[in-house]
Design a protein around this motif. Structure first.
Motif, PDB file in Angstrom:
ATOM      1  N   PHE A 272       3.643 -83.736 -92.801  1.00 19.06           N
ATOM      2  CA  PHE A 272       4.053 -85.068 -93.229  1.00 19.06           C
ATOM      3  C   PHE A 272       5.124 -85.680 -92.325  1.00 19.06           C
ATOM      4  O   PHE A 272       4.875 -86.653 -91.640  1.00 19.06           O
ATOM      5  N   ASP A 273       6.302 -85.097 -92.329  1.00 16.70           N
ATOM      6  CA  ASP A 273       7.404 -85.682 -91.560  1.00 16.70           C
ATOM      7  C   ASP A 273       7.083 -85.855 -90.075  1.00 16.70           C
ATOM      8  O   ASP A 273       7.462 -86.854 -89.480  1.00 16.70           O
ATOM      9  N   PRO A 274       6.422 -84.884 -89.453  1.00 20.15           N
ATOM     10  CA  PRO A 274       6.119 -85.060 -88.033  1.00 20.15           C
ATOM     11  C   PRO A 274       5.361 -86.348 -87.727  1.00 20.15           C
ATOM     12  O   PRO A 274       5.511 -86.898 -86.639  1.00 20.15           O
ATOM     13  N   TRP A 275       4.600 -86.855 -88.691  1.00 15.58           N
ATOM     14  CA  TRP A 275       3.867 -88.089 -88.410  1.00 15.58           C
ATOM     15  C   TRP A 275       4.806 -89.260 -88.231  1.00 15.58           C
ATOM     16  O   TRP A 275       4.546 -90.166 -87.433  1.00 15.58           O
ATOM     17  N   PHE A 276       5.901 -89.259 -88.979  1.00 19.55           N
ATOM     18  CA  PHE A 276       6.878 -90.323 -88.778  1.00 19.55           C
ATOM     19  C   PHE A 276       7.562 -90.159 -87.430  1.00 19.55           C
ATOM     20  O   PHE A 276       7.722 -91.125 -86.675  1.00 19.55           O
ATOM     21  N   ASN A 277       7.971 -88.917 -87.110  1.00 18.67           N
ATOM     22  CA  ASN A 277       8.650 -88.688 -85.839  1.00 18.67           C
ATOM     23  C   ASN A 277       7.757 -89.112 -84.674  1.00 18.67           C
ATOM     24  O   ASN A 277       8.213 -89.680 -83.690  1.00 18.67           O
ATOM     25  N   PHE A 278       6.470 -88.827 -84.838  1.00 20.04           N
ATOM     26  CA  PHE A 278       5.510 -89.187 -83.804  1.00 20.04           C
ATOM     27  C   PHE A 278       5.424 -90.702 -83.665  1.00 20.04           C
ATOM     28  O   PHE A 278       5.450 -91.253 -82.557  1.00 20.04           O
ATOM     29  N   ARG A 279       5.377 -91.372 -84.809  1.00 13.84           N
ATOM     30  CA  ARG A 279       5.278 -92.824 -84.779  1.00 13.84           C
ATOM     31  C   ARG A 279       6.528 -93.429 -84.135  1.00 13.84           C
ATOM     32  O   ARG A 279       6.449 -94.341 -83.315  1.00 13.84           O
ATOM     33  N   ALA A 280       7.701 -92.856 -84.515  1.00 16.74           N
ATOM     34  CA  ALA A 280       8.953 -93.354 -83.947  1.00 16.74           C
ATOM     35  C   ALA A 280       8.991 -93.098 -82.447  1.00 16.74           C
ATOM     36  O   ALA A 280       9.475 -93.946 -81.682  1.00 16.74           O
ATOM     37  N   THR A 281       8.475 -91.942 -82.008  1.00 14.03           N
ATOM     38  CA  THR A 281       8.488 -91.647 -80.582  1.00 14.03           C
ATOM     39  C   THR A 281       7.602 -92.636 -79.825  1.00 14.03           C
ATOM     40  O   THR A 281       7.968 -93.109 -78.752  1.00 14.03           O
TER      41      THR A 281
ATOM     42  N   TYR B 218       6.048 -81.246 -85.228  1.00 19.17           N
ATOM     43  CA  TYR B 218       6.984 -82.052 -84.440  1.00 19.17           C
ATOM     44  C   TYR B 218       8.103 -82.531 -85.350  1.00 19.17           C
ATOM     45  O   TYR B 218       8.176 -83.690 -85.716  1.00 19.17           O
ATOM     46  N   ASP B 219       8.964 -81.613 -85.735  1.00 21.01           N
ATOM     47  CA  ASP B 219      10.017 -81.958 -86.680  1.00 21.01           C
ATOM     48  C   ASP B 219      11.381 -81.723 -86.037  1.00 21.01           C
ATOM     49  O   ASP B 219      11.490 -81.085 -84.999  1.00 21.01           O
ATOM     50  N   ASN B 220      12.419 -82.227 -86.730  1.00 25.45           N
ATOM     51  CA  ASN B 220      13.770 -82.102 -86.177  1.00 25.45           C
ATOM     52  C   ASN B 220      14.147 -80.652 -85.905  1.00 25.45           C
ATOM     53  O   ASN B 220      14.839 -80.341 -84.942  1.00 25.45           O
TER      54      ASN B 220
ATOM     55  N   TYR C 224       4.260 -91.193 -94.810  1.00 22.66           N
ATOM     56  CA  TYR C 224       4.347 -91.058 -93.356  1.00 22.66           C
ATOM     57  C   TYR C 224       2.962 -90.942 -92.726  1.00 22.66           C
ATOM     58  O   TYR C 224       2.705 -91.479 -91.657  1.00 22.66           O
ATOM     59  N   GLN C 225       2.068 -90.222 -93.406  1.00 20.10           N
ATOM     60  CA  GLN C 225       0.741 -90.064 -92.827  1.00 20.10           C
ATOM     61  C   GLN C 225      -0.011 -91.383 -92.809  1.00 20.10           C
ATOM     62  O   GLN C 225      -0.687 -91.698 -91.829  1.00 20.10           O
ATOM     63  N   ILE C 226       0.122 -92.151 -93.882  1.00 20.92           N
ATOM     64  CA  ILE C 226      -0.569 -93.435 -93.906  1.00 20.92           C
ATOM     65  C   ILE C 226      -0.011 -94.335 -92.805  1.00 20.92           C
ATOM     66  O   ILE C 226      -0.759 -94.994 -92.078  1.00 20.92           O
ATOM     67  N   GLY C 227       1.330 -94.313 -92.660  1.00 20.41           N
ATOM     68  CA  GLY C 227       1.930 -95.107 -91.599  1.00 20.41           C
ATOM     69  C   GLY C 227       1.487 -94.647 -90.223  1.00 20.41           C
ATOM     70  O   GLY C 227       1.233 -95.451 -89.333  1.00 20.41           O
ATOM     71  N   GLY C 228       1.408 -93.336 -90.035  1.00 13.96           N
ATOM     72  CA  GLY C 228       1.101 -92.790 -88.712  1.00 13.96           C
ATOM     73  C   GLY C 228      -0.378 -92.850 -88.381  1.00 13.96           C
ATOM     74  O   GLY C 228      -0.754 -93.225 -87.276  1.00 13.96           O
ATOM     75  N   MET C 229      -1.228 -92.463 -89.334  1.00 14.03           N
ATOM     76  CA  MET C 229      -2.645 -92.347 -89.001  1.00 14.03           C
ATOM     77  C   MET C 229      -3.422 -93.610 -89.329  1.00 14.03           C
ATOM     78  O   MET C 229      -4.312 -93.994 -88.593  1.00 14.03           O
ATOM     79  N   ALA C 230      -3.115 -94.235 -90.478  1.00 10.97           N
ATOM     80  CA  ALA C 230      -3.896 -95.410 -90.842  1.00 10.97           C
ATOM     81  C   ALA C 230      -3.226 -96.694 -90.364  1.00 10.97           C
ATOM     82  O   ALA C 230      -3.859 -97.730 -90.309  1.00 10.97           O
ATOM     83  N   ASP C 231      -1.949 -96.602 -90.014  1.00 10.01           N
ATOM     84  CA  ASP C 231      -1.196 -97.761 -89.536  1.00 10.01           C
ATOM     85  C   ASP C 231      -1.217 -98.898 -90.550  1.00 10.01           C
ATOM     86  O   ASP C 231      -1.491-100.037 -90.212  1.00 10.01           O
TER      87      ASP C 231
END
Lengths: 749, 330
Positions: free
Chosen positions: A52-61, A171-173, A552-559
């Motif tokens: 879950f969280d890594p998807w946000f980090n990925f999106r932020a990156t 991909y987490d902190n 986070y997944q919806i934000g990262g994968m489905a945008d």
């Protein structure tokens, strides 16, 4: 028995340059092994971001790489927490994203075309190699044994306790934070040993990097002052301690205050007060030390120490008063729940609901550390032998690390480094004693006399067990037995680590794997199927409501914009979603309309027997909603009079009418012959007539029914309420169905 | 004197019917006066009916409990003092009765019929009867029930629940009395301890400065924490459980469960393993007699090997898929 080749090998090992070459080669191999053992998931599945969280980090990156650093720093994200938005740049730890961004641009500058996703996936394994080297350095500060550092590096590289949070794709902190933690500790020990301002400044620099990377930096912030305090209590105040601590605190605090998310917390919150208090106390001690050297009167010295103790007590009292008066924020809930373990369950259900915040049962310790768990006390005991300043550090770290790991599963991560170091000290001591060609000559005479004399001197400072002089091991068989057994244990450890990594920690949890009856692997890819559907079939600004786990997944994968996500900063907003999920349709619909929800997403594991679904998490939604609206949502109403949580025919009316239940089981019974619908997760038979929906309609259901997406209906064209409109569509004509005519109105219950 | 009981009952009935005919205002006055002298008001069958009869322009909060030891209601006894504290501090803070609430307690021994008529099977139950007339009248005269789902509650939690149902009225806060006994005993113990340590300082100092003592304390706490003691503390797990056949089960099924005794066994195993490790590393190479040393090496190595094998076999019992084992306990 000492044949020539053995001699040759022994003498080759003695040459200094050969040894250092060997050491570098071994360290490189260990780092390689640490990286390789984390690649299971990439090989088995693909290069994909996990959980879950890594998807946000990925999106932020991706945002950082696309828009540059300053845009990233000021990033306001209007696609989460609809309609509030989130000041993302000011509420995250940017260390991880900036690290990947720097690597990305460096590789670009070297004209290596690499995708940012691959950097993100492989960042954690890469840093685990560095962690192994940092563990080597830290251990070498503790002991003179040559093998201890290498053993510690090897343990650190493959211990499952660390692998659990650092496999490829995770991909987490924590991916970079554990390296920074170990390395900061190494620099601290180095600074303390030499009393060097340079090392202290380096320590502060890496501490700053750590603060920028992970909220767990508070562990360092509390551990270093504690170490200093214990040293002072042991009467070991020295100018070395003064220089290193003062340098670290002054520079490190300044560095940490540069992070917007941390800001002025280091001077305002209780977590940071020990560091500040010890800083002040050290100034006082330094002054007293100076005065003492000038006035050599014994009584005056006593007076000074009483004065120091008294001012320490006064400082504590002042801190307590300032906290109760509100000048200093009390311990934040997350930290406080570590001490008062019942606190979170009563006051902050959202923290208690996260599975990694649960206490740790003993099998988890053994699972994550295997034989290190019993070598750990041996190593700590060995530290008591010499008990120099750096050994005190290991003892303090061991005590607090094991306490925290016992309270929270997640903090196993901070315990693992000290376990690896202590266990390596134990194993290397054993190997140094038993794996040597030299044997002592049996002494006839009477060694007891000399031993006794030495014992009386040694007892005062050292351990009772080390009072006699070290002699060595006589028999060859003894040596073979111990070394053989140790080899078996070490091999078993490697097997265990590989097995745990491959079986428990290498699942991306976005993609699930199962075995078909013939033994072949079957991939269940429902999550990505559903997110892809959202991406392709909905408007770009369609708001998706789901439980916060999937934000986070919806934000990262489905945008697509979401209402709530894993950054749980607004409890009320989460409770709103919980209320919508746990109430009747007539209550939920206005809530969804007010938040402009277009689609609702639920995770359902009944068909496949998938345990992480929303029905299993449902009680937490109810609890969190009840915390805000105790009159409208009641946890009691979801339990049968006999106190059971049921989903079958005997479920309570509240349960059957809740939106979550309806969305999960809608049309589910049509998959089965009449009356045979089974929920395979909970192993119960469902009622013959399934729930009916009127305000939302099914839009998409994934292959294995894990994800179900519903579209929120618009207001009825004829101004009817949805229940009667749906009843009309089903053919139940009502007498007064067409009576109401008027402007389209939003009903608010 | 045979007529006395019947006379009494008749007169009581008459009094009851008289009381029932009292107006709502009078009833509140009577019971508020009662509660000023002793609160919560101890109710019986008839007084309960009278107090909760409609129409009423005041609120009644009644705890239906069973304090008699025969019923073995632990929660009733835990919650009783908290309830008394809540009602006492409320009434003391609102002597004029501006919040128009009466606190009462009905014990099962005094009000069997009420329990029967309400169909109550469990205790304690807390009812809040809202007013039916007056400015704060509720739509339904039925009582609101408080849920004791998570065990006996603190007075503060119940206070906030009551306050929520009495909007726009004063809510006197819960005032816990100062526990003098506790303070005095703490003071006495503290000063006694200080004096004793001052006197015995020459004897205590070597213990505080003894490295062995500190090492032992550290190792024991590490063993406690790493064997899941905090889990027991937080989850309140049972010490042991029966296996359904009259025997005792020492090890819980499943990876996420454990019993109290189980963690102690595990801690002991870790302790033995660590002890043999320490002996092999420190004690054995200091034995000056070769034969004694040889024996010591093999004894400690054997203990370590067997213990480790046993530990792995227990772990395999908890985690069914675990593939590794060492010889004696395969």
């Amino acid at each position: 028995m000492s044949a020539d080749p053995l001699h040759a090998l022994a003498s080759a090992g003695k040459a200094k340059s050969t040894r250092s070459v060997l050491r570098v080669v071994i360290l490189a191999l260990i780092a390689g092994a640490a990286i390789a053992s984390r690649l299971f998931s990439v090989i088995r599945f693909e290069s994909i971001i996990h959980e879950f969280d890594p998807w946000f980090n990925f999106r932020a990156t991706k945002y950082l790489v696309a828009h540059g650093f300053y845009k990233f720093w000021d990033w306001f994200d209007d696609r989460t927490w609809h309609p509030l938005g989130r000041v993302t740049g000011g509420t995250l730890y940017p260390g991880l994203m900036v690290t990947s961004g720097v690597i990305y641009h460096a590789l670009r500058a070297l004209t290596i075309p690499v995708d940012i996703r691959n950097i993100c996936v492989l960042l954690a394994p890469g840093f685990s190699g560095l962690t192994a080297i940092a563990a080597y350095l830290l251990t070498n500060e503790m002991t003179t044994s040559n093998s201890a550092g290498l053993l510690a590096a090897a343990f650190m590289g493959i211990a499952p306790g660390y692998i659990s949070r650092s496999v490829a794709g995770s991909y987490d902190n924590e991916a970079i934070a554990i390296f920074l933690l170990v390395f900061t500790f190494y620099l601290w020990i180095k600074a303390l040993k030499q009393g060097s301002m340079l090392w202290g400044a380096l320590c502060a620099l890496f501490y700053g990097y750590m603060v920028a990377s992970w909220g767990g930096y508070a562990f360092i912030t509390c551990l270093l002052p504690l170490h200093a305090f214990v040293l002072i209590c042991m009467g070991r105040y020295s100018t070395r301690l003064y220089v290193s601590y003062t340098t670290w605190y002054a520079l490190g605090t300044l560095a940490s205050m540069q992070i917007p998310f941390v800001g002025f917390l280091p001077v305002k919150t209780s977590e940071h007060m020990p560091a500040l208090g010890i800083f002040g106390f050290l100034q006082l001690l330094a002054f007293l030390d100076y005065v003492r050297s000038a006035i050599p009167s014994r009584q005056f010295q006593t007076f000074l120490w009483v004065f120091a103790g008294g001012s320490f007590g006064l400082g504590l009292a002042a801190l307590a008063i300032a906290t109760s008066a509100g000048f200093i924020a009390p311990w934040s809930g997350r930290f406080y729940s570590l001490w008062d373990t019942g606190y979170a369950k009563i006051h902050i259900p959202i923290i208690a609901s996260v599975s990694e915040h649960q206490p740790t049962a003993w099998p988890a310790f053994f699972f994550d550390l295997n034989m290190l768990i019993w070598l750990f006390p041996v190593g700590v005991y060995l530290c008591f032998q010499e008990l120099a300043d750096q050994h005190v550090f290991i003892v303090v770290y061991a005590l607090f690390g094991s306490y925290f790991a016992g309270v929270m599963v997640r903090l196993m991560l901070t315990l693992t480094p000290v376990v690896c170091v202590a266990a390596a000290i134990a194993v290397s001591t054993l190997l140094d004693i038993y794996l040597t060609a030299k044997s002592p000559k049996p002494v006839e005479g009477q060694p007891a006399d000399g031993g006794d004399g030495a014992a009386k001197k040694a007892v005062k400072s050292g351990l009772k067990s080390t009072s006699k002089p070290l002699i060595g091991v006589y028999g060859l068989y003894s040596k073979v037995a111990i070394v053989g057994a140790l080899t078996v244990y070490l091999l078993l450890f490697v097997l265990h680590c590989t097995w745990v990594t491959s079986n428990a920690y290498s699942s991306p949890s976005v993609v699930l794997a199962s075995r078909l009856p013939d033994g072949s692997q079957h991939i269940i890819d429902d999550y990505r199927e559903a997110y892809q559907w959202l991406r392709q079939n909905t408007r770009e600004d369609a708001k998706i409501m789901s439980w916060w786990d999937y934000g986070y997944q919806i934000g990262g994968m489905a945008d697509r914009p979401t209402l709530v996500d894993n950054n749980t900063w607004n409890n009320t907003h989460i409770a709103t979603v919980g209320k919508a999920m746990s109430s009747r349709e007539e209550v939920s619909y206005p809530i969804m309309r007010q938040h402009e929800v277009d689609y609702v997403l639920v995770v359902f594991g009944g068909l496949l027997g998938y345990s992480g679904d929303d029905i299993n998490k449902f009680l937490w939604m109810v609890r969190i909603a009840e915390g805000i609206w105790p009159d409208e949502v009641s946890e009691r109403a979801f339990f049968t009079p006999r106190g059971e949580y049921r989903v079958d025919g005997d479920a309570t009316e509240t349960m059957k009418n809740s939106l979550m239940y309806k969305m999960s089981y809608y049309n589910y019974n049509k998959l089965f012959p009449p009356g045979q619908a089974m929920d395979r997760m909970r192993g119960v038979r469902l009622p013959e007539v399934g729930p009916s929906l009127s305000t939302i309609e099914e839009a998409f259901t994934s292959e294995n029914w894990i994800i179900r997406i519903y579209k929120v209906k618009d207001l009825d064209n004829l101004g009817r309420d949805h229940a009667s409109a749906a009843a009309f569509d089903r053919g139940h004509k009502k007498k007064k169905a067409t009576k109401k005519r008027g402007p389209r109105l939003l009903r608010v219950d | 004197m045979r007529w006395l009981p019947s006379f009494l009952s008749v007169s009581l009935l008459a009094a009851g019917s008289l009381a029932a005919r009292k107006s709502s205002e009078e009833r509140f006055k009577t019971y508020h006066a009662k509660s000023l002298s002793s609160t919560p008001v101890k109710l019986g069958d008839s007084t309960y009916r009278e107090l909760t009869s409609t129409p009423r322009d005041y609120t009644v909060a009644v705890l239906l409990t069973a304090m008699d030891p025969r019923f073995g209601c632990q929660m009733c006894r835990d919650f009783g003092p908290e309830w008394d504290l809540l009602s006492r501090s409320w009434v003391n803070g609102d002597k004029a009765g501006e919040s128009r609430i009466v606190f009462g307690t009905l014990d099962f021994a005094d009000g069997r019929d009420i329990f029967m008529s309400l169909g109550l099977q469990t205790a304690p139950v807390l009812f809040l009867y809202p007013p039916t007339v007056g400015p704060h009248a509720a739509a339904s005269p039925d009582p609101i029930r408080y849920d004791f789902t998570s065990g006996a509650q603190q007075a503060e939690q119940v206070h906030s629940w009551v306050a929520r149902h009495l909007p726009d009225r004063p809510h006197p806060p819960v005032k816990r009395p100062i526990n003098w006994v506790k303070w005095i005993s703490t003071f006495v113990i503290l000063s006694g301890g200080l004096t004793a340590s001052y006197v015995a300082w020459p004897y205590i100092l070597p213990i505080i400065q003894s490295r062995t003592v500190w090492a032992a304390v550290t190792l024991i706490s590490i063993l406690l924490f790493t064997s899941g003691h905090m889990f027991n503390h937080i989850r309140n797990v049972p010490y042991v459980a029966g296996d359904g056949k009259g025997g005792i089960r020492y090890f819980a099924n499943g990876f996420q469960n454990q019993y109290g005794l189980e963690t102690q066994i595990v801690a002991a195993m870790y302790g033995i393993l660590a002890l043999s490790g320490i002996s092999l590393a420190i004690k054995v190479p200091r034995i000056s007699d070769p034969k004694a040393q040889g024996v010591a090496v093999f004894v400690w190595a054997a203990i370590l090997f067997v213990m480790y094998s046993f530990l792995i076999s227990i772990f395999r019992g908890k985690n069914a898929g675990y593939p590794f084992a060492l010889p004696p306990f395969m």
